[in-house]
Design an enzyme around this catalytic site. Structure first.
Site, PDB file in Angstrom:
ATOM      1  N   GLU A 168      -5.117  -8.998   0.727  1.00  0.00           N
ATOM      2  CA  GLU A 168      -5.619  -8.347   1.820  1.00  0.00           C
ATOM      3  C   GLU A 168      -6.901  -8.054   1.312  1.00  0.00           C
ATOM      4  O   GLU A 168      -7.640  -7.688   0.885  1.00  0.00           O
ATOM      5  CB  GLU A 168      -5.022  -7.677   2.530  1.00  0.00           C
ATOM      6  CG  GLU A 168      -3.099  -7.606   3.506  1.00  0.00           C
ATOM      7  CD  GLU A 168      -3.412  -6.195   4.076  1.00  0.00           C
ATOM      8  OE1 GLU A 168      -3.697  -4.906   4.550  1.00  0.00           O
ATOM      9  OE2 GLU A 168      -1.619  -5.874   3.863  1.00  0.00           O
TER      10      GLU A 168
ATOM     11  N   GLU B 205       0.925  -1.086   0.761  1.00  0.00           N
ATOM     12  CA  GLU B 205      -0.093   0.497  -0.251  1.00  0.00           C
ATOM     13  C   GLU B 205       1.029   1.244   0.004  1.00  0.00           C
ATOM     14  O   GLU B 205       1.038   1.970   0.819  1.00  0.00           O
ATOM     15  CB  GLU B 205      -0.728   0.180   1.456  1.00  0.00           C
ATOM     16  CG  GLU B 205      -1.953  -1.412   0.905  1.00  0.00           C
ATOM     17  CD  GLU B 205      -2.727  -1.228   2.293  1.00  0.00           C
ATOM     18  OE1 GLU B 205      -2.536  -0.152   3.277  1.00  0.00           O
ATOM     19  OE2 GLU B 205      -3.899  -1.761   2.497  1.00  0.00           O
TER      20      GLU B 205
END
Ligand code: BGP
Length: 464
Positions: A367, A169
């Site tokens: 995720e 991220e």
């Protein structure tokens, strides 16, 4: 015989993801030096939920053997964690810490011995403090230091690790550290945010280049949090607003890492406002020539967007939200503990978008998960947490993923966030995400939750 309605392909990755800083603990042990998280906690502990900092997190540094055993008991055939730069090369550059080499090497060996494929990520929000003192990603020198760190990892562990990720991220440290004040260094400055984002992409591409040059026979990618942007309505102004949000929050990383170039419309928006970063020409070539082999997609929530309703104050510092408004859809399904909308079908839309607009790149869900506060209240008489809501959450998302795969999306696996309860940055231990409970007040005792038992069945049946 269990009735399996949603069957996944042979070899599908079932597992979970975690990160070094959130699980290892031992922050001041084994030769590690501070990252920005240790430093921020030291100078401003009140910004962390209940004042619980990163020093001990979930004690994986000392309990990894037990944990890897528990991974096998919860159905893992693969698991992602990250190597902490501040542990492996405590000063950011220079000497490699042998204790860290031994630790990560043992973790990797133990996983392989237990039949769990190690997926290793190199940067999970955890800039070494020494590097932040030089300006972090604002400074081109830090890019070179990161590339050295990455190469060191490939050389040390690349014989055994076949799935590498440069960043988790990468947009989050940009948002948190340079726009919205939820990560150190708590700067609010769009121009710097752009420079940081750009240098992250350069660092990523250079690491990909190094990895491919070493020819170690594995794959390298990046993990992006993709948040499908939905317009409030089909009114062209709403649709355009959603398009712009997508440029800023998804395509700013997705396009350069998969296509080797930035979306022209994003560049135009930045150019018009004199917000383009400083660029070294050869870096543009590096980005172009080093696209990823595999994409990790973290998916938690969609973004809903509407056209701007009010003019912005002329003195307000520029923010992406000057070009659209976030839209709060009435009657959203919510995870109120985290304040995130739950929208299972967005995982399908994201997968179809990758199929149609990104050359059907191989990806996996790296995720997805549900953080819940006060889970102890769901403990049953047998002493484990009955988190049926987590099982439903996973099933709801897997159904849509299964549908996308049936329509040709190239998805290779599903990793839950996360294996065991861990330290969630400024939220600390507020919301628990694990398949395994960690009692931070009782020697970090591990207890498999209902979801952990169910996850094993899921993996064994290759579906549900
Ligand atoms: C992702 C991060 C993870 C993890 C997760 C849960 O964005 O990659 O590190 O923390 O979100 O979110 P949070 O910790 O904010 O509840």
């Amino acid at each position: 015989m269990t009735n399996v309605q949603y069957k996944f392909p042979e070899g599908f990755w079932w597992g979970s993801a975690a990160s070094g800083p959130q699980t290892e603990g031992a922050a001041n042990e084994g030769g590690r030096k501070p990252s920005i998280w240790d430093h921020w906690f030291q100078i401003d502990p009140d910004r962390f939920h209940n004042g619980v900092g990163p020093e001990h997190t979930s004690n994986f540094y000392y309990q990894y053997q037990e944990d890897i055993q528990l991974m096998t008991e919860t159905g893992h055939n693969s698991f992602r964690t990250s190597i902490q730069w501040s542990r492996l090369i405590p000063d950011g550059v220079g000497e490699v810490n042998q204790e860290a080499v031994e630790f990560y090497s043992s973790v990797i060996d133990e996983m392989i011995a237990k039949g769990i494929e190690p997926f290793i990520n190199l940067f999970h929000f955890d800039m070494p403090l020494s590097m932040q003192e030089k300006g972090g990603w604002e400074n081109r020198e830090v890019v070179d230091a990161y590339v050295f760190f990455a190469k060191t990892c490939f050389e040390l562990f690349g014989d055994r690790v076949k799935y590498w990720f440069t960043f988790n991220e990468p947009i989050v440290p940009v948002e948190g550290g340079y726009l919205y004040d939820f990560h150190y260094p708590n700067i609010v400055d769009f121009k710097k945010a752009v420079q940081v984002a750009y240098h992250t992409v350069v660092a990523h591409a250079k690491a990909v280049e190094e990895y491919h040059a070493l020819d170690l026979g594995g794959k390298i990618g990046i993990i992006l949090n993709l948040t499908p942007s939905y317009p409030r309505s089909q009114n062209p102004a709403d649709v355009k607003a959603a398009y712009i949000a997508d440029l800023f929050f998804n395509r700013s990383f997705l396009d350069p890492v998969t296509k080797g170039e930035y979306p022209a419309d994003l560049v135009a928006i930045l150019r018009e406002r004199d917000l383009l970063p400083e660029i070294v020409q050869e870096d543009i070539e590096t980005i172009k020539n080093n696209i990823i082999d595999l994409l990790g997609v973290n998916y938690y929530q969609p973004r809903r967007v509407k056209a701007k309703e009010y003019m912005v104050h002329p003195d307000a510092p520029f923010m992406p939200e000057h070009l659209f408004d976030n839209y709060v859809m009435p009657n959203r399904k919510m995870n109120h503990h985290r304040g995130w909308e739950i929208c299972e079908r967005a995982i399908y839309d994201m997968a179809i978008n990758l199929r149609d607009n990104y050359n059907n790149i191989p990806f996996f869900i790296s995720e997805n998960g549900m953080g819940v506060e006060g889970e102890e209240k769901f403990r049953n008489d047998e002493g484990f947490i009955e988190d049926s809501y987590r099982i439903e959450f996973i099933q709801g998302h897997l159904k849509w993923l299964h549908k996308a795969m049936g329509e040709g999306a190239n998805c290779l696996g599903y990793h839950l966030w996360t294996f065991m309860d861990n330290w969630s940055w400024a939220n600390s231990y507020k919301n628990r995400y694990g398949l395994v409970e960690v009692d931070i007040h009782n020697d970090f005792k591990r207890t498999v939750k209902k979801s952990g038992k169910w996850y094993k069945e899921l993996a064994e049946n290759n579906g549900f």
